[in-house]
Design a protein around this motif. Structure first.
Motif, PDB file in Angstrom:
ATOM      1  N   ILE A  94       0.833  -1.208   0.000  1.00 53.42           N
ATOM      2  CA  ILE A  94       0.000   0.000   0.000  1.00 53.42           C
ATOM      3  C   ILE A  94       0.867   1.258   0.000  1.00 53.42           C
ATOM      4  CG2 ILE A  94      -1.627   1.349   1.402  1.00 53.42           C
ATOM      5  CD1 ILE A  94      -2.850  -1.425   2.210  1.00 53.42           C
ATOM      6  N   VAL A  95       1.888   1.283   0.852  1.00 54.26           N
ATOM      7  CA  VAL A  95       2.788   2.452   0.894  1.00 54.26           C
ATOM      8  C   VAL A  95       3.463   2.643  -0.460  1.00 54.26           C
ATOM      9  CG1 VAL A  95       4.939   3.334   1.903  1.00 54.26           C
ATOM     10  CG2 VAL A  95       3.137   2.430   3.386  1.00 54.26           C
ATOM     11  N   ASN A  96       3.934   1.567  -1.060  1.00 51.53           N
ATOM     12  CA  ASN A  96       4.562   1.677  -2.377  1.00 51.53           C
ATOM     13  C   ASN A  96       3.588   2.175  -3.431  1.00 51.53           C
ATOM     14  OD1 ASN A  96       7.489   0.830  -2.962  1.00 51.53           O
ATOM     15  ND2 ASN A  96       6.842  -0.497  -1.282  1.00 51.53           N
ATOM     16  N   LEU A  97       2.358   1.705  -3.410  1.00 49.97           N
ATOM     17  CA  LEU A  97       1.362   2.183  -4.378  1.00 49.97           C
ATOM     18  C   LEU A  97       1.092   3.673  -4.196  1.00 49.97           C
ATOM     19  CD1 LEU A  97      -1.175  -0.779  -4.544  1.00 49.97           C
ATOM     20  CD2 LEU A  97       0.267   0.092  -6.406  1.00 49.97           C
ATOM     21  N   ILE A  98       1.009   4.117  -2.947  1.00 46.88           N
ATOM     22  CA  ILE A  98       0.787   5.547  -2.691  1.00 46.88           C
ATOM     23  C   ILE A  98       1.969   6.363  -3.212  1.00 46.88           C
ATOM     24  CG2 ILE A  98       0.611   7.294  -0.863  1.00 46.88           C
ATOM     25  CD1 ILE A  98      -1.028   5.155   0.725  1.00 46.88           C
ATOM     26  N   VAL A  99       3.184   5.939  -2.874  1.00 45.08           N
ATOM     27  CA  VAL A  99       4.383   6.648  -3.327  1.00 45.08           C
ATOM     28  C   VAL A  99       4.469   6.628  -4.856  1.00 45.08           C
ATOM     29  CG1 VAL A  99       6.920   6.576  -3.333  1.00 45.08           C
ATOM     30  CG2 VAL A  99       5.657   6.298  -1.188  1.00 45.08           C
ATOM     31  N   ASP A 100       4.173   5.481  -5.462  1.00 43.73           N
ATOM     32  CA  ASP A 100       4.223   5.376  -6.925  1.00 43.73           C
ATOM     33  C   ASP A 100       3.191   6.275  -7.595  1.00 43.73           C
ATOM     34  OD1 ASP A 100       6.218   3.549  -6.471  1.00 43.73           O
ATOM     35  OD2 ASP A 100       4.985   1.790  -6.926  1.00 43.73           O
ATOM     36  N   CYS A 101       2.000   6.383  -7.006  1.00 45.66           N
ATOM     37  CA  CYS A 101       0.977   7.276  -7.562  1.00 45.66           C
ATOM     38  C   CYS A 101       1.401   8.740  -7.439  1.00 45.66           C
ATOM     39  CB  CYS A 101      -0.364   7.055  -6.864  1.00 45.66           C
ATOM     40  SG  CYS A 101      -1.194   5.537  -7.362  1.00 45.66           S
ATOM     41  N   ILE A 102       1.983   9.104  -6.292  1.00 46.75           N
ATOM     42  CA  ILE A 102       2.477  10.474  -6.117  1.00 46.75           C
ATOM     43  C   ILE A 102       3.544  10.774  -7.162  1.00 46.75           C
ATOM     44  CG2 ILE A 102       3.803  11.991  -4.585  1.00 46.75           C
ATOM     45  CD1 ILE A 102       2.287  10.593  -2.238  1.00 46.75           C
ATOM     46  N   TYR A 103       4.439   9.826  -7.387  1.00 48.18           N
ATOM     47  CA  TYR A 103       5.485  10.033  -8.385  1.00 48.18           C
ATOM     48  C   TYR A 103       4.886  10.113  -9.788  1.00 48.18           C
ATOM     49  CZ  TYR A 103       9.602   9.519 -11.246  1.00 48.18           C
ATOM     50  OH  TYR A 103      10.567   9.732 -12.199  1.00 48.18           O
ATOM     51  N   SER A 104       4.041   9.136 -10.133  1.00 44.59           N
ATOM     52  CA  SER A 104       3.520   9.054 -11.502  1.00 44.59           C
ATOM     53  C   SER A 104       2.578  10.193 -11.864  1.00 44.59           C
ATOM     54  CB  SER A 104       2.807   7.721 -11.717  1.00 44.59           C
ATOM     55  OG  SER A 104       3.735   6.685 -11.747  1.00 44.59           O
ATOM     56  N   PHE A 105       1.718  10.584 -10.920  1.00 48.55           N
ATOM     57  CA  PHE A 105       0.742  11.623 -11.237  1.00 48.55           C
ATOM     58  C   PHE A 105       1.145  13.002 -10.738  1.00 48.55           C
ATOM     59  CE2 PHE A 105      -1.830   7.705 -11.254  1.00 48.55           C
ATOM     60  CZ  PHE A 105      -2.341   7.788 -12.532  1.00 48.55           C
ATOM     61  N   GLY A 106       2.059  13.058  -9.777  1.00 43.63           N
ATOM     62  CA  GLY A 106       2.465  14.340  -9.229  1.00 43.63           C
ATOM     63  C   GLY A 106       3.800  14.815  -9.753  1.00 43.63           C
ATOM     64  N   PHE A 107       4.849  14.062  -9.437  1.00 38.71           N
ATOM     65  CA  PHE A 107       6.193  14.519  -9.801  1.00 38.71           C
ATOM     66  C   PHE A 107       6.442  14.485 -11.300  1.00 38.71           C
ATOM     67  CE2 PHE A 107       7.102  13.457  -5.292  1.00 38.71           C
ATOM     68  CZ  PHE A 107       7.366  14.759  -4.902  1.00 38.71           C
ATOM     69  N   ARG A 108       5.890  13.507 -11.997  1.00 40.15           N
ATOM     70  CA  ARG A 108       6.082  13.509 -13.462  1.00 40.15           C
ATOM     71  C   ARG A 108       5.453  14.749 -14.078  1.00 40.15           C
ATOM     72  NH1 ARG A 108       4.718   7.853 -16.120  1.00 40.15           N
ATOM     73  NH2 ARG A 108       5.213   9.045 -17.985  1.00 40.15           N
ATOM     74  N   ALA A 109       4.285  15.165 -13.543  1.00 40.37           N
ATOM     75  CA  ALA A 109       3.647  16.393 -14.022  1.00 40.37           C
ATOM     76  C   ALA A 109       4.486  17.617 -13.656  1.00 40.37           C
ATOM     77  CB  ALA A 109       2.243  16.513 -13.442  1.00 40.37           C
ATOM     78  N   LEU A 110       5.049  17.610 -12.444  1.00 39.09           N
ATOM     79  CA  LEU A 110       5.917  18.710 -12.024  1.00 39.09           C
ATOM     80  C   LEU A 110       7.155  18.785 -12.908  1.00 39.09           C
ATOM     81  CD1 LEU A 110       6.688  20.952  -9.986  1.00 39.09           C
ATOM     82  CD2 LEU A 110       7.795  19.149  -8.622  1.00 39.09           C
ATOM     83  N   TRP A 111       7.759  17.629 -13.205  1.00 30.93           N
ATOM     84  CA  TRP A 111       8.947  17.619 -14.071  1.00 30.93           C
ATOM     85  C   TRP A 111       8.608  18.226 -15.435  1.00 30.93           C
ATOM     86  CZ3 TRP A 111      11.363  17.364 -10.130  1.00 30.93           C
ATOM     87  CH2 TRP A 111      11.747  16.260  -9.403  1.00 30.93           C
ATOM     88  N   LYS A 112       7.431  17.887 -15.970  1.00 32.49           N
ATOM     89  CA  LYS A 112       7.046  18.449 -17.278  1.00 32.49           C
ATOM     90  C   LYS A 112       6.813  19.964 -17.178  1.00 32.49           C
ATOM     91  CE  LYS A 112       5.126  14.194 -19.107  1.00 32.49           C
ATOM     92  NZ  LYS A 112       3.944  13.447 -19.499  1.00 32.49           N
ATOM     93  N   LYS A 113       6.142  20.388 -16.089  1.00 33.85           N
ATOM     94  CA  LYS A 113       5.861  21.814 -15.911  1.00 33.85           C
ATOM     95  C   LYS A 113       7.146  22.624 -15.769  1.00 33.85           C
ATOM     96  CE  LYS A 113       3.248  25.045 -13.129  1.00 33.85           C
ATOM     97  NZ  LYS A 113       2.245  25.238 -12.117  1.00 33.85           N
ATOM     98  N   LEU A 114       8.121  22.083 -15.047  1.00 37.51           N
ATOM     99  CA  LEU A 114       9.402  22.770 -14.874  1.00 37.51           C
ATOM    100  C   LEU A 114      10.337  22.560 -16.059  1.00 37.51           C
ATOM    101  CD1 LEU A 114      10.122  21.998 -11.106  1.00 37.51           C
ATOM    102  CD2 LEU A 114       9.349  24.168 -12.097  1.00 37.51           C
ATOM    103  N   LYS A 115       9.854  21.815 -17.054  1.00 36.85           N
ATOM    104  CA  LYS A 115      10.630  21.501 -18.264  1.00 36.85           C
ATOM    105  C   LYS A 115      11.899  20.712 -17.952  1.00 36.85           C
ATOM    106  CE  LYS A 115       8.932  25.173 -21.218  1.00 36.85           C
ATOM    107  NZ  LYS A 115       7.751  25.623 -20.691  1.00 36.85           N
ATOM    108  N   ILE A 116      11.805  19.870 -16.907  1.00 35.96           N
ATOM    109  CA  ILE A 116      12.905  18.969 -16.580  1.00 35.96           C
ATOM    110  C   ILE A 116      12.867  17.782 -17.536  1.00 35.96           C
ATOM    111  CG2 ILE A 116      13.799  17.390 -14.818  1.00 35.96           C
ATOM    112  CD1 ILE A 116      12.815  19.444 -12.719  1.00 35.96           C
TER     113      ILE A 116
END
Length: 156
Positions: A94-116
């Motif tokens: 469960i913890v891994n799924l939560i972390v993976d969702c945060i990464y996949s839906f949150g940080f990947r979007a942030l990386w795109k927004k910051l043009k990383i």
């Protein structure tokens, strides 16, 4: 600003280890290093198959395997997740799924927004979560094996 975010993703996880017992770091460092090896390979596959591309990096030579992610957040995050969840398999999942969702839906979007990373890429967030879940289960099995070598009990 972008370099500051990348440096934070690399250094802050390492600084967090000051709050962890040395015995825990020694116990879970092998699985964290194994996670690093697996993710290094995954990043090389991602580069080859255009799952994502990094435009901004910490160093000019880390375009394929991102130092800030693989050798920062993933390596140290693996230690913390195992510290809090090992021997509690469903909590670990469960913890891994939560972390993976945060990464996949949150940080990947942030990386795109910051043009990383580039805005394009042919790996969906759900496919990314599936890959990360397979890696997480592999890591759990590896840690059980490690504990068996050291006289631990291999129970989920």
């Amino acid at each position: 600003m972008v370099k500051l975010v990348l440096w934070a993703f690399f250094l802050l996880p390492w600084l967090s280890l000051f709050f962890l017992k040395n015995s825990a770091i020694r116990r879970y460092m092998p699985v964290a290093l194994f996670a690093t090896v697996i993710n290094t390979i995954i990043y090389q596959i991602a580069w080859t198959y255009d799952w994502w591309k990094y435009k901004e990096t910490l160093f000019s030579w880390d375009k394929v395997v991102q130092i800030h992610t693989v050798y920062g957040v993933i390596l140290v995050g693996t230690i913390w997740i195992f510290y809090f969840t090992f021997r509690k398999f469903w909590l670990y999942v469960i913890v891994n799924l939560i972390v993976d969702c945060i990464y996949s839906f949150g940080f990947r979007a942030l990386w795109k927004k910051l043009k990383i990373t580039t805005a394009t890429g042919n790996l969906s967030p759900l496919e990314g979560i599936l890959i990360m879940t397979i890696i997480a289960i592999t890591l759990y099995i590896y840690q059980m094996w490690q504990e068996g070598l050291n006289g631990g009990k291999n129970k989920i």
